[in-house]
Design a protein around this motif. Structure first.
Motif, PDB file in Angstrom:
ATOM      1  N   LYS A 143      19.826  -9.857  47.003  1.00 58.71           N
ATOM      2  CA  LYS A 143      19.602  -9.351  48.356  1.00 58.71           C
ATOM      3  C   LYS A 143      18.408 -10.054  48.995  1.00 58.71           C
ATOM      4  O   LYS A 143      18.454 -10.466  50.158  1.00 58.71           O
ATOM      5  N   ALA A 144      17.333 -10.207  48.236  1.00 61.01           N
ATOM      6  CA  ALA A 144      16.134 -10.878  48.751  1.00 61.01           C
ATOM      7  C   ALA A 144      16.409 -12.356  49.043  1.00 61.01           C
ATOM      8  O   ALA A 144      16.030 -12.873  50.099  1.00 61.01           O
ATOM      9  N   ALA A 145      17.072 -13.032  48.124  1.00 67.01           N
ATOM     10  CA  ALA A 145      17.382 -14.455  48.320  1.00 67.01           C
ATOM     11  C   ALA A 145      18.300 -14.648  49.521  1.00 67.01           C
ATOM     12  O   ALA A 145      18.130 -15.589  50.309  1.00 67.01           O
ATOM     13  N   GLY A 146      19.257 -13.755  49.667  1.00 70.25           N
ATOM     14  CA  GLY A 146      20.164 -13.837  50.807  1.00 70.25           C
ATOM     15  C   GLY A 146      19.447 -13.628  52.127  1.00 70.25           C
ATOM     16  O   GLY A 146      19.745 -14.282  53.129  1.00 70.25           O
ATOM     17  N   LYS A 171      23.704  -3.866  42.912  1.00 67.89           N
ATOM     18  CA  LYS A 171      22.819  -2.714  42.780  1.00 67.89           C
ATOM     19  C   LYS A 171      23.641  -1.427  42.717  1.00 67.89           C
ATOM     20  O   LYS A 171      23.352  -0.530  41.919  1.00 67.89           O
ATOM     21  N   ALA A 172      24.673  -1.333  43.535  1.00 75.11           N
ATOM     22  CA  ALA A 172      25.543  -0.153  43.513  1.00 75.11           C
ATOM     23  C   ALA A 172      26.212   0.001  42.143  1.00 75.11           C
ATOM     24  O   ALA A 172      26.357   1.123  41.640  1.00 75.11           O
ATOM     25  N   MET A 173      26.603  -1.115  41.539  1.00 79.27           N
ATOM     26  CA  MET A 173      27.220  -1.067  40.207  1.00 79.27           C
ATOM     27  C   MET A 173      26.216  -0.544  39.184  1.00 79.27           C
ATOM     28  O   MET A 173      26.553   0.292  38.348  1.00 79.27           O
ATOM     29  N   GLY A 174      24.981  -1.005  39.261  1.00 81.16           N
ATOM     30  CA  GLY A 174      23.949  -0.514  38.346  1.00 81.16           C
ATOM     31  C   GLY A 174      23.703   0.975  38.530  1.00 81.16           C
ATOM     32  O   GLY A 174      23.569   1.724  37.556  1.00 81.16           O
ATOM     33  N   ASP A 175      23.661   1.424  39.774  1.00 85.58           N
ATOM     34  CA  ASP A 175      23.475   2.854  40.056  1.00 85.58           C
ATOM     35  C   ASP A 175      24.643   3.667  39.513  1.00 85.58           C
ATOM     36  O   ASP A 175      24.450   4.750  38.942  1.00 85.58           O
ATOM     37  N   ALA A 176      25.865   3.155  39.671  1.00 83.46           N
ATOM     38  CA  ALA A 176      27.055   3.852  39.169  1.00 83.46           C
ATOM     39  C   ALA A 176      27.028   3.948  37.645  1.00 83.46           C
ATOM     40  O   ALA A 176      27.369   4.993  37.077  1.00 83.46           O
ATOM     41  N   LYS A 177      26.611   2.880  36.994  1.00 86.37           N
ATOM     42  CA  LYS A 177      26.519   2.918  35.526  1.00 86.37           C
ATOM     43  C   LYS A 177      25.513   3.978  35.077  1.00 86.37           C
ATOM     44  O   LYS A 177      25.747   4.688  34.099  1.00 86.37           O
ATOM     45  N   SER A 182      22.995  -1.607  33.344  1.00 85.55           N
ATOM     46  CA  SER A 182      22.669  -1.031  34.641  1.00 85.55           C
ATOM     47  C   SER A 182      21.360  -1.599  35.179  1.00 85.55           C
ATOM     48  O   SER A 182      21.257  -1.904  36.371  1.00 85.55           O
ATOM     49  N   THR A 183      20.386  -1.769  34.319  1.00 85.58           N
ATOM     50  CA  THR A 183      19.094  -2.323  34.756  1.00 85.58           C
ATOM     51  C   THR A 183      19.260  -3.775  35.191  1.00 85.58           C
ATOM     52  O   THR A 183      18.714  -4.183  36.218  1.00 85.58           O
ATOM     53  N   ALA A 184      20.017  -4.536  34.433  1.00 89.81           N
ATOM     54  CA  ALA A 184      20.252  -5.941  34.779  1.00 89.81           C
ATOM     55  C   ALA A 184      21.008  -6.049  36.103  1.00 89.81           C
ATOM     56  O   ALA A 184      20.691  -6.902  36.936  1.00 89.81           O
ATOM     57  N   ASP A 185      22.003  -5.174  36.301  1.00 91.83           N
ATOM     58  CA  ASP A 185      22.759  -5.191  37.555  1.00 91.83           C
ATOM     59  C   ASP A 185      21.855  -4.885  38.742  1.00 91.83           C
ATOM     60  O   ASP A 185      21.924  -5.545  39.783  1.00 91.83           O
ATOM     61  N   LYS A 186      21.008  -3.878  38.587  1.00 95.18           N
ATOM     62  CA  LYS A 186      20.114  -3.511  39.686  1.00 95.18           C
ATOM     63  C   LYS A 186      19.113  -4.624  39.981  1.00 95.18           C
ATOM     64  O   LYS A 186      18.852  -4.948  41.143  1.00 95.18           O
ATOM     65  N   ALA A 187      18.566  -5.233  38.935  1.00 93.15           N
ATOM     66  CA  ALA A 187      17.599  -6.326  39.131  1.00 93.15           C
ATOM     67  C   ALA A 187      18.259  -7.531  39.793  1.00 93.15           C
ATOM     68  O   ALA A 187      17.706  -8.125  40.723  1.00 93.15           O
ATOM     69  N   SER A 188      19.453  -7.891  39.340  1.00 95.84           N
ATOM     70  CA  SER A 188      20.178  -9.009  39.947  1.00 95.84           C
ATOM     71  C   SER A 188      20.515  -8.702  41.398  1.00 95.84           C
ATOM     72  O   SER A 188      20.436  -9.580  42.267  1.00 95.84           O
ATOM     73  N   GLY A 189      20.881  -7.464  41.648  1.00 93.07           N
ATOM     74  CA  GLY A 189      21.209  -7.062  43.006  1.00 93.07           C
ATOM     75  C   GLY A 189      20.023  -7.190  43.941  1.00 93.07           C
ATOM     76  O   GLY A 189      20.144  -7.711  45.060  1.00 93.07           O
ATOM     77  N   ILE A 190      18.878  -6.739  43.487  1.00 94.53           N
ATOM     78  CA  ILE A 190      17.660  -6.830  44.307  1.00 94.53           C
ATOM     79  C   ILE A 190      17.306  -8.296  44.561  1.00 94.53           C
ATOM     80  O   ILE A 190      16.958  -8.682  45.676  1.00 94.53           O
ATOM     81  N   ALA A 191      17.423  -9.124  43.522  1.00 97.03           N
ATOM     82  CA  ALA A 191      17.104 -10.551  43.664  1.00 97.03           C
ATOM     83  C   ALA A 191      18.069 -11.239  44.623  1.00 97.03           C
ATOM     84  O   ALA A 191      17.645 -12.021  45.485  1.00 97.03           O
ATOM     85  N   ALA A 196      26.343 -13.097  53.001  1.00 97.50           N
ATOM     86  CA  ALA A 196      27.247 -12.891  51.863  1.00 97.50           C
ATOM     87  C   ALA A 196      26.462 -12.613  50.585  1.00 97.50           C
ATOM     88  O   ALA A 196      26.823 -11.727  49.799  1.00 97.50           O
ATOM     89  N   GLN A 197      25.373 -13.328  50.386  1.00 99.97           N
ATOM     90  CA  GLN A 197      24.560 -13.121  49.189  1.00 99.97           C
ATOM     91  C   GLN A 197      23.906 -11.741  49.223  1.00 99.97           C
ATOM     92  O   GLN A 197      23.785 -11.076  48.195  1.00 99.97           O
ATOM     93  N   GLN A 198      23.508 -11.305  50.404  1.00102.30           N
ATOM     94  CA  GLN A 198      22.933  -9.959  50.525  1.00102.30           C
ATOM     95  C   GLN A 198      23.974  -8.901  50.168  1.00102.30           C
ATOM     96  O   GLN A 198      23.668  -7.923  49.472  1.00102.30           O
ATOM     97  N   MET A 199      25.196  -9.092  50.631  1.00109.12           N
ATOM     98  CA  MET A 199      26.266  -8.137  50.313  1.00109.12           C
ATOM     99  C   MET A 199      26.556  -8.124  48.812  1.00109.12           C
ATOM    100  O   MET A 199      26.799  -7.062  48.235  1.00109.12           O
ATOM    101  N   LYS A 200      26.518  -9.297  48.206  1.00105.81           N
ATOM    102  CA  LYS A 200      26.710  -9.376  46.754  1.00105.81           C
ATOM    103  C   LYS A 200      25.613  -8.590  46.046  1.00105.81           C
ATOM    104  O   LYS A 200      25.870  -7.841  45.103  1.00105.81           O
ATOM    105  N   GLY A 201      24.381  -8.734  46.521  1.00106.47           N
ATOM    106  CA  GLY A 201      23.261  -7.998  45.935  1.00106.47           C
ATOM    107  C   GLY A 201      23.420  -6.499  46.076  1.00106.47           C
ATOM    108  O   GLY A 201      23.143  -5.744  45.147  1.00106.47           O
ATOM    109  N   GLU A 202      23.886  -6.068  47.242  1.00109.26           N
ATOM    110  CA  GLU A 202      24.106  -4.633  47.446  1.00109.26           C
ATOM    111  C   GLU A 202      25.170  -4.103  46.489  1.00109.26           C
ATOM    112  O   GLU A 202      25.036  -3.012  45.936  1.00109.26           O
ATOM    113  N   ALA A 203      26.226  -4.885  46.287  1.00108.60           N
ATOM    114  CA  ALA A 203      27.293  -4.480  45.368  1.00108.60           C
ATOM    115  C   ALA A 203      26.787  -4.420  43.927  1.00108.60           C
ATOM    116  O   ALA A 203      27.122  -3.491  43.181  1.00108.60           O
TER     117      ALA A 203
END
Length: 90
Positions: free
Chosen positions: A33-36, A66-72, A22-31, A57-64
């Motif tokens: 989103k920022a890169a996008g 992060k949402a996966m990390g939150d769900a976990k 979950s932490t890795a998913d959230k960190a990847s999501g934030i990264a 598209a990269q921002q949307m991937k980041g949001e997804a």
């Protein structure tokens, strides 16, 4: 490594990988989103619609992600509460 959840009849579906992921998913999501966001901005600056679309598209991937990390995290919290409730009854 699998742990059991007595409240779910010894369910062993939550792995350490799942919980720690979950932490890795959230960190990847934030990264992502920022890169996008940066990519979209550069695309606007240079007039590249393709780069803008890739950035969005990269921002949307980041949001997804992060949402996966939150769900976990939520699944883990529910499993912990169920386990605590069973332990109190024992």
């Amino acid at each position: 490594m699998r742990g059991t959840i007595p409240a779910l009849g010894g369910f062993t579906g939550l792995t350490q990988e799942f919980i720690m992921g979950s932490t890795a998913d959230k960190a990847s999501g934030i990264a992502n989103k920022a890169a996008g966001n940066v990519k979209e901005g550069v695309g606007k600056a240079v007039g590249s619609e393709q780069m803008q679309a890739e950035g969005k598209a990269q921002q949307m991937k980041g949001e997804a992600q992060k949402a996966m990390g939150d769900a976990k995290d939520k699944v883990k919290d529910i499993a912990d509460k169920a386990n605590d409730a069973v332990q109190k009854k024992l």
